[in-house]
Design an enzyme around this catalytic site. Structure first.
Site, PDB file in Angstrom:
ATOM      1  N   HIS A  30      55.653  30.465  26.989  1.00 38.09           N
ATOM      2  CA  HIS A  30      55.274  29.196  27.199  1.00 38.09           C
ATOM      3  C   HIS A  30      56.323  28.187  26.395  1.00 38.09           C
ATOM      4  O   HIS A  30      56.646  28.564  25.351  1.00 38.09           O
ATOM      5  CB  HIS A  30      53.944  29.027  26.885  1.00 38.09           C
ATOM      6  CG  HIS A  30      53.310  27.669  27.305  1.00 38.09           C
ATOM      7  ND1 HIS A  30      53.614  26.627  27.007  1.00 38.09           N
ATOM      8  CD2 HIS A  30      52.193  27.503  28.234  1.00 38.09           C
ATOM      9  CE1 HIS A  30      53.123  25.588  27.780  1.00 38.09           C
ATOM     10  NE2 HIS A  30      52.116  26.466  28.305  1.00 38.09           N
ATOM     11  N   ARG A  43      53.050  17.832  29.721  1.00 41.40           N
ATOM     12  CA  ARG A  43      54.122  17.455  30.448  1.00 41.40           C
ATOM     13  C   ARG A  43      53.688  17.120  31.922  1.00 41.40           C
ATOM     14  O   ARG A  43      54.576  16.271  32.891  1.00 41.40           O
ATOM     15  CB  ARG A  43      55.078  18.746  30.756  1.00 41.40           C
ATOM     16  CG  ARG A  43      55.862  19.118  29.551  1.00 41.40           C
ATOM     17  CD  ARG A  43      56.567  20.313  29.683  1.00 41.40           C
ATOM     18  NE  ARG A  43      55.687  21.250  29.275  1.00 41.40           N
ATOM     19  CZ  ARG A  43      55.665  22.486  30.037  1.00 41.40           C
ATOM     20  NH1 ARG A  43      56.465  22.800  30.891  1.00 41.40           N
ATOM     21  NH2 ARG A  43      54.976  23.728  29.655  1.00 41.40           N
TER      22      ARG A  43
END
Lengths: 560, 221
Positions: free
Chosen positions: A323, A343
């Site tokens: 990740h 994000r």
């Protein structure tokens, strides 16, 4: 640190903070630097999956000859913890369905099987709900927005998995999306809604539409506490502190139950079951390539080992997800996940020169590889931590600019991250967090069909332990969807499939076969698996010392 | 990168090491470690009471007394950084039996309040002793949450428990044997169960049910 060398001549933490500037413009006003190499090349050069020295060929078992990460091969080809003598005098219990694992997939399967009238035991290594589910906070995918379709969800998932996922499985997954959300609401789960009561949605890296539904940055926590409460208020018999150490088989090689190690009683119990559903999750705590991990303490790949020993076919054992946004500092939180929701909401990733270097909403493997590249090529933030002791490296996750553009968003949508910052004395509205990729997810796993059935009769595998849905890279939000969708499928199907007559003979003959095969291939057989716990928890040494000295007052295993 | 607690860096004695006591054992470890990491660092096995290591599973609740205070506080062992002179104990409370209920047995939302008092009869006996609030490692206003639920204001009650990790410490702090966190979770669950009806979801379910939406696995995007 061994695999993640810090470049000399890189940019220090303080220097990099100086280069960092608040960016109030939108994405369009502050374009990412175009990647100067194409994505395939980027993955090849910088993604940890492509470190050839870490890949080996399996020597024994149904995947003999297949590519496999060395650390996974080590546990798949280790000796069993069990000898026939261990079973003499053990307690035997019988049930229709045995679920191994107490995360989201295990709970969904157990609830469905119990609802259909089966007698269900759910055995879990730690406590019910101790799982990766509880930490999967970003959200769950389901195509529900006007204009979005299951077909788009299918296309995105297949593409992100590098065209290697199982098409039939993906179709079931995406078609189950909306119904899965409805089922969760009927268990009492809440989601973030707009003023009219509609589900809010956001994009994930690699999705073509707003398709992730969520509850703050606590989606997994909300899901898990609701499912745990539902299971505890059902007829499911929950066994805490009861890891499975081996499967049982019958005269035809079908799965017939499991051997459970009761941590509290310090002894083995055999559970005979008509069907077994493995929902043990992933492998993060094996720390592949010495990476830190976002995973739960119990994520040691136990289910993979159990299934493989009984002859179940596995796939994609060389493909893992790192990740992009794991915490790099402070040290005691190293590897902790920062949700992709940041994000999705527009937070940038910034290098030590103060530049964007990748489109943050590319699939996870691309973004992770791009971050590793920045660090390896000297554009990462490197240096001593505040106390001058620990070397760290990473890039910035630009929360202050997000807050500047959307005042209040951090507190409202990301309370968990705000708390994490406060505990670390970092005000994330003012200072960016230092991040580096963290080992997050096992893309492959046990080969299953559309109802979670493995290649061994009577054995189902659901959730992260299974493979095929995500191909070689998973999209955000598809894991939470998978555990509920396939957990429910397996639970319902296991009841239908259960044999009306019990097994004639219950054996652990497959262990003798394993040992013979290991010896024939000159494998060392010095270590045992499943691991159950990461090495640093010193579980096995504790067990041995309590066996020697029963008056020990400090057993971190059973508190006795 | 620094998960390896047998790292040479952390093994050497330096000025950032602190001494404390965990479960009665004297331990010396670098101050950058959490309570759980410090135990492992000092060579003590610890499996029970370790969970997500992310502050959300509620398994690692500890009692802690700091050097400069006689007050005992509840914290989560994975989130708590060690300090010099700390005294830490892992909680090993046995859980009292739970209340039993199924949402599907509550016929309509009009019945929720009646059912609540049948399921949690002791909730209205709260004597506002603040025990639950003191016990909560997440700083939740547990007591107000219980009070709101008793008044039938379930949505408001549930909002207070957003960050609850179900560590059950508030249960141990309640002299009336109320299970405050389960009250809060009940309040949250009935709100979802009876009142979440998103039109965007319902429309899509209908389109799938009537066959308007399907997936062609050979279609290329």
């Amino acid at each position: 640190m061994s695999q993640n060398k810090v470049m000399s001549g890189s940019i220090s933490y303080q220097q990099a903070l100086g280069n960092y500037h608040l960016q109030k413009q939108s994405l369009e006003g502050f374009p990412a630097v175009e990647l100067s190499i194409d994505e395939k090349q980027l993955l090849k050069e910088f993604h940890p999956d492509h470190r050839h020295e870490t890949i080996t060929e399996l020597q024994v078992g149904p995947n003999k000859g297949d590519r496999c990460h060395k650390q996974i091969a080590d546990v798949l080809q280790a000796d069993s913890r069990i000898d026939a003598a261990d079973l003499a005098g053990t307690r035997i219990r019988e049930t229709d369905v045995l679920v191994i694992g107490g995360g989201g997939a295990g709970c969904a399967a157990a609830l469905m099987a119990a609802e259909a009238g089966a007698k269900v035991i759910l055995a879990t290594k730690l406590k019910l709900g101790d799982s990766n589910t509880v930490m999967a906070e970003g959200g769950i995918q389901a195509s529900i927005e006007k204009g979005d379709t299951p077909q788009s969800h299918y296309n995105d998932t297949f593409k992100a998995g590098h065209q290697s996922g199982n098409k039939k499985l993906i179709k079931k997954l995406v078609m189950d999306g909306p119904e899965t959300i409805r089922w969760l609401i009927q268990q009492g789960m809440q989601f973030d809604l707009n003023e009219f009561g509609d589900l809010l949605t956001r994009k994930a890296g690699g999705t073509s539409a707003n398709r992730v539904v969520y509850f703050r940055d606590y989606t997994g926590l909300e899901m898990m506490r609701v499912l745990r409460e539902a299971v505890k208020n059902s007829d499911v018999d929950v066994w805490d502190y009861s890891p499975a150490v081996e499967l049982l088989s019958n005269e035809s090689g079908h799965c017939a139950g499991a051997i459970i190690s009761s941590l509290q009683e310090c002894r083995y119990v055999q559970i005979k079951a008509k069907t077994v559903i493995i929902a043990t999750g992933g492998i993060g705590r094996i720390h592949l390539n010495q990476f830190p991990t976002s995973n739960h303490f119990g994520a040691t790949g136990d289910g993979l080992v159990l299934a493989y020993r009984l002859g179940a076919k596995l796939r994609d054992l060389d493909s893992f997800q790192y990740h992009p946004t794991g915490v790099a500092y402070p040290q005691h939180l190293s590897g902790t996940l920062i949700t992709e929701g940041l994000r999705s909401s527009g937070a940038f990733i910034i290098n030590a020169l103060g530049e964007r270097f990748v489109n943050e909403l590319k699939p996870r493997d691309i973004v992770a590889a791009a971050i590793i590249r920045e660090c390896q090529e000297g554009r990462g933030v490197v240096g001593d931590s505040a106390d001058g002791k620990n070397v760290m490296q990473g890039v910035w996750l630009d929360t202050p600019s997000l807050e500047a553009r959307k005042p209040g968003i951090l507190k409202k949508r990301f309370p968990k991250l705000v708390q994490l910052g406060l505990k670390s004395k970092i005000d994330i509205t003012q200072t960016p967090m230092l991040i580096y990729p963290t080992l997050h997810y096992q893309n492959g796993g046990v080969v299953i069909d559309e109802n979670g059935r493995s290649t061994i009769a009577g054995l189902y595998c659901v959730g992260e332990v299974s493979g095929g849905i995500h191909g070689r890279n998973r999209l955000m939000g598809n894991a939470l969807l998978e555990i509920i969708s396939f957990g429910r499928r397996a639970g319902a199907r296991a009841v239908k499939d259960r044999k009306t007559r019990g097994h004639k003979q219950i054996t652990i003959d497959h262990i003798s076969n394993l040992r013979r095969e290991l010896m024939q291939n000159n494998m060392p057989m010095t270590s045992k698996s499943p691991l159950l716990f990461p090495e640093y928890a010193q579980f096995d040494s504790a067990k041995n010392s309590t066996a020697r000295n029963s008056s020990s007052t400090f057993c971190g295993v059973c508190d006795q | 990168m620094n998960h390896n607690l047998n790292d040479k860096q952390t093994n050497k004695k330096n000025e950032n090491e602190v001494s404390l006591s965990i479960n009665g054992q004297p331990i010396t470890a670098p101050d950058s470690l959490s309570v759980i990491q410090a135990l492992w660092h000092a060579g003590y096995p610890r499996v029970k009471g370790v969970g997500c290591l992310d502050g959300v599973c509620g398994s690692c609740s500890v009692m802690v007394r700091r050097a400069d205070s006689s007050e005992i506080k509840m914290e989560l062992g994975c989130q708590l950084l060690i300090e010099d002179g700390m005294d830490v104990f892992f909680s090993v409370f046995e859980l009292p039996p739970q209340h039993n209920y199924e949402l599907s047995r509550i016929n309509t939302s009009w019945d929720v309040q009646t059912e609540f008092h049948k399921i949690f009869p002791e909730a209205e006996k709260c004597r506002h002793c603040n025990g639950c609030n003191k016990a909560c490692p997440k700083g939740i206003d547990v007591e107000s949450g219980v009070e709101l639920a008793v008044k039938g204001r379930f949505r408001e009650s549930g909002e207070l428990f957003v960050e609850c990790v179900m560590c059950n410490l508030c249960m141990t702090g309640c002299p009336e044997f109320i299970d405050p966190n389960h009250v809060g979770l009940f309040a949250r669950r009935v709100t979802g169960y009876f009142h979440t009806r998103p039109s965007n979801l319902i429309n899509q379910l209908e389109a799938i049910r009537t066959g308007q939406l399907d997936v062609d696995i050979e279609e290329q995007s």
